[in-house]
Design a protein around this motif. Structure first.
Motif, PDB file in Angstrom:
ATOM      1  N   UNK A   1      61.243   1.313  24.419  1.00 35.25           N
ATOM      2  CA  UNK A   1      62.183   2.150  25.159  1.00 35.25           C
ATOM      3  C   UNK A   1      63.631   1.733  24.885  1.00 35.25           C
ATOM      4  N   UNK A   2      64.504   2.720  24.855  1.00 36.40           N
ATOM      5  CA  UNK A   2      65.908   2.462  24.540  1.00 36.40           C
ATOM      6  C   UNK A   2      66.802   3.322  25.424  1.00 36.40           C
ATOM      7  N   UNK A   3      68.053   2.911  25.523  1.00 43.66           N
ATOM      8  CA  UNK A   3      69.041   3.676  26.281  1.00 43.66           C
ATOM      9  C   UNK A   3      69.731   4.676  25.361  1.00 43.66           C
ATOM     10  N   UNK A   4      70.373   5.651  25.977  1.00 40.80           N
ATOM     11  CA  UNK A   4      71.158   6.619  25.216  1.00 40.80           C
ATOM     12  C   UNK A   4      72.248   5.897  24.433  1.00 40.80           C
ATOM     13  N   UNK A   5      72.852   4.884  25.034  1.00 43.44           N
ATOM     14  CA  UNK A   5      73.915   4.119  24.360  1.00 43.44           C
ATOM     15  C   UNK A   5      73.379   3.449  23.092  1.00 43.44           C
ATOM     16  N   UNK A   6      72.188   2.850  23.171  1.00 41.94           N
ATOM     17  CA  UNK A   6      71.603   2.202  21.987  1.00 41.94           C
ATOM     18  C   UNK A   6      71.356   3.217  20.869  1.00 41.94           C
ATOM     19  N   UNK A   7      70.847   4.375  21.239  1.00 42.61           N
ATOM     20  CA  UNK A   7      70.571   5.419  20.246  1.00 42.61           C
ATOM     21  C   UNK A   7      71.883   5.946  19.670  1.00 42.61           C
ATOM     22  N   UNK A   8      72.873   6.163  20.539  1.00 41.30           N
ATOM     23  CA  UNK A   8      74.184   6.651  20.090  1.00 41.30           C
ATOM     24  C   UNK A   8      74.824   5.656  19.121  1.00 41.30           C
ATOM     25  N   UNK A   9      74.745   4.367  19.449  1.00 37.73           N
ATOM     26  CA  UNK A   9      75.306   3.343  18.555  1.00 37.73           C
ATOM     27  C   UNK A   9      74.617   3.377  17.195  1.00 37.73           C
TER      28      UNK A   9
ATOM     29  N   UNK B   1      73.215   5.897  15.773  1.00 40.23           N
ATOM     30  CA  UNK B   1      73.595   7.128  15.069  1.00 40.23           C
ATOM     31  C   UNK B   1      75.091   7.198  14.760  1.00 40.23           C
ATOM     32  N   UNK B   2      75.886   6.300  15.359  1.00 42.71           N
ATOM     33  CA  UNK B   2      77.330   6.359  15.183  1.00 42.71           C
ATOM     34  C   UNK B   2      77.938   7.549  15.910  1.00 42.71           C
ATOM     35  N   UNK B   3      77.352   7.889  17.049  1.00 49.09           N
ATOM     36  CA  UNK B   3      77.790   9.053  17.818  1.00 49.09           C
ATOM     37  C   UNK B   3      78.265   8.635  19.208  1.00 49.09           C
ATOM     38  N   UNK B   4      78.883   9.576  19.916  1.00 44.69           N
ATOM     39  CA  UNK B   4      79.277   9.342  21.295  1.00 44.69           C
ATOM     40  C   UNK B   4      78.049   9.462  22.197  1.00 44.69           C
ATOM     41  N   UNK B   5      77.910   8.567  23.176  1.00 40.95           N
ATOM     42  CA  UNK B   5      76.758   8.636  24.083  1.00 40.95           C
ATOM     43  C   UNK B   5      76.628   9.987  24.793  1.00 40.95           C
ATOM     44  N   UNK B   6      77.746  10.626  25.142  1.00 37.81           N
ATOM     45  CA  UNK B   6      77.684  11.909  25.847  1.00 37.81           C
ATOM     46  C   UNK B   6      76.970  12.969  25.003  1.00 37.81           C
ATOM     47  N   UNK B   7      77.231  12.977  23.706  1.00 34.43           N
ATOM     48  CA  UNK B   7      76.579  13.946  22.818  1.00 34.43           C
ATOM     49  C   UNK B   7      75.077  13.679  22.758  1.00 34.43           C
ATOM     50  N   UNK B   8      74.711  12.422  22.608  1.00 40.36           N
ATOM     51  CA  UNK B   8      73.297  12.058  22.526  1.00 40.36           C
ATOM     52  C   UNK B   8      72.609  12.335  23.864  1.00 40.36           C
ATOM     53  N   UNK B   9      73.304  12.037  24.967  1.00 39.11           N
ATOM     54  CA  UNK B   9      72.733  12.251  26.298  1.00 39.11           C
ATOM     55  C   UNK B   9      72.333  13.712  26.500  1.00 39.11           C
ATOM     56  N   UNK B  10      73.175  14.632  26.079  1.00 38.98           N
ATOM     57  CA  UNK B  10      72.878  16.061  26.200  1.00 38.98           C
ATOM     58  C   UNK B  10      71.535  16.385  25.533  1.00 38.98           C
ATOM     59  N   UNK B  11      71.338  15.893  24.321  1.00 36.94           N
ATOM     60  CA  UNK B  11      70.124  16.185  23.568  1.00 36.94           C
ATOM     61  C   UNK B  11      68.913  15.421  24.112  1.00 36.94           C
ATOM     62  N   UNK B  12      69.135  14.215  24.608  1.00 31.65           N
ATOM     63  CA  UNK B  12      68.053  13.440  25.225  1.00 31.65           C
ATOM     64  C   UNK B  12      67.515  14.198  26.439  1.00 31.65           C
ATOM     65  N   UNK B  13      68.395  14.772  27.243  1.00 38.10           N
ATOM     66  CA  UNK B  13      67.956  15.528  28.424  1.00 38.10           C
ATOM     67  C   UNK B  13      67.121  16.735  28.012  1.00 38.10           C
ATOM     68  N   UNK B  14      67.498  17.401  26.940  1.00 36.54           N
ATOM     69  CA  UNK B  14      66.716  18.538  26.436  1.00 36.54           C
ATOM     70  C   UNK B  14      65.321  18.083  26.001  1.00 36.54           C
ATOM     71  N   UNK B  15      65.256  16.957  25.290  1.00 35.02           N
ATOM     72  CA  UNK B  15      63.972  16.425  24.826  1.00 35.02           C
ATOM     73  C   UNK B  15      63.124  15.927  25.995  1.00 35.02           C
ATOM     74  N   UNK B  16      63.783  15.387  27.005  1.00 34.02           N
ATOM     75  CA  UNK B  16      63.062  14.939  28.198  1.00 34.02           C
ATOM     76  C   UNK B  16      62.448  16.149  28.915  1.00 34.02           C
ATOM     77  N   UNK B  17      63.182  17.235  28.966  1.00 35.07           N
ATOM     78  CA  UNK B  17      62.715  18.431  29.667  1.00 35.07           C
ATOM     79  C   UNK B  17      61.410  18.980  29.080  1.00 35.07           C
TER      80      UNK B  17
END
Length: 184
Positions: free
Chosen positions: A33-41, A43-59
């Motif tokens: 398991x990982x945090x959005x911040x770990x995944x964003x780091x 990918x070299x992306x902002x956590x907010x962008x990754x968070x949006x997509x993580x919520x979609x995948x969680x849904x």
């Protein structure tokens, strides 16, 4: 092994998004398991962008919240990736327009997987051909035998889906299609 069958247009489009496929790939590579911040780091992306997509995948059930920890007054949420097989289902759908969209999503998704693996294959082959293998064969069996073989392949691969602690490991990408051909 669990199977997640995506049957609605929302689920299929959510899963087929190239950026979300990247996110799922990174979660799988983490092997825990990982945090959005770990995944964003990663990918070299902002956590907010990754968070949006993580919520979609969680849904749609491809990511699930498995733990939370308070770190310096901030709640860190840990997500785990669905570890089973993902199928895009169309067997029970009667609307031809919806079936056409599903077929188009299949083609799009398969093309992305193929392209990513093709590039990886060519790059690795140029570096070290001993770590690259290509297998392309026709197999002859009954439908029942084909289902059993597919299940055996998944079972054989299961121990290698996640990184193991303390083991000296390298990641290997495997890309395979398992489909009945149209021979007469």
């Amino acid at each position: 092994m669990d199977v997640k069958v995506l049957t609605t247009m929302e689920e299929i489009k959510t899963y087929s998004d190239p950026y979300r496929l990247k996110i799922l790939h990174v979660f799988r590579r983490f092997g825990k398991p990982a945090t959005v911040k770990e995944i964003a780091d990663e990918l070299g992306e902002l956590p907010a962008k990754v968070h949006y997509h993580v919520k979609k995948l969680e849904k749609i059930g491809l990511l699930s919240l498995v733990d939370t920890k308070e770190i310096n007054g901030i709640i860190a949420k840990y997500y785990a990736v669905f570890s089973g097989e993902i199928e895009i289902g169309q067997k029970n759908i009667e609307d031809d327009e919806v079936k056409d969209v599903i077929v188009a999503e299949h083609v799009h998704h398969l093309g992305q997987l193929f392209d990513r693996n093709k590039i990886n294959y060519v790059e690795r082959n140029a570096e070290d051909s001993s770590s690259v293998h290509l297998f392309n064969r026709s197999l002859y069996m009954t439908d029942t035998e084909a289902e059993a073989l597919h299940a055996e392949i998944i079972k054989l691969c299961e121990p290698y889906f996640r990184k193991r602690k303390g083991a000296d490991q390298a990641g290997y990408d495997v890309f395979a299609t398992f489909v009945r051909n149209k021979e007469k």
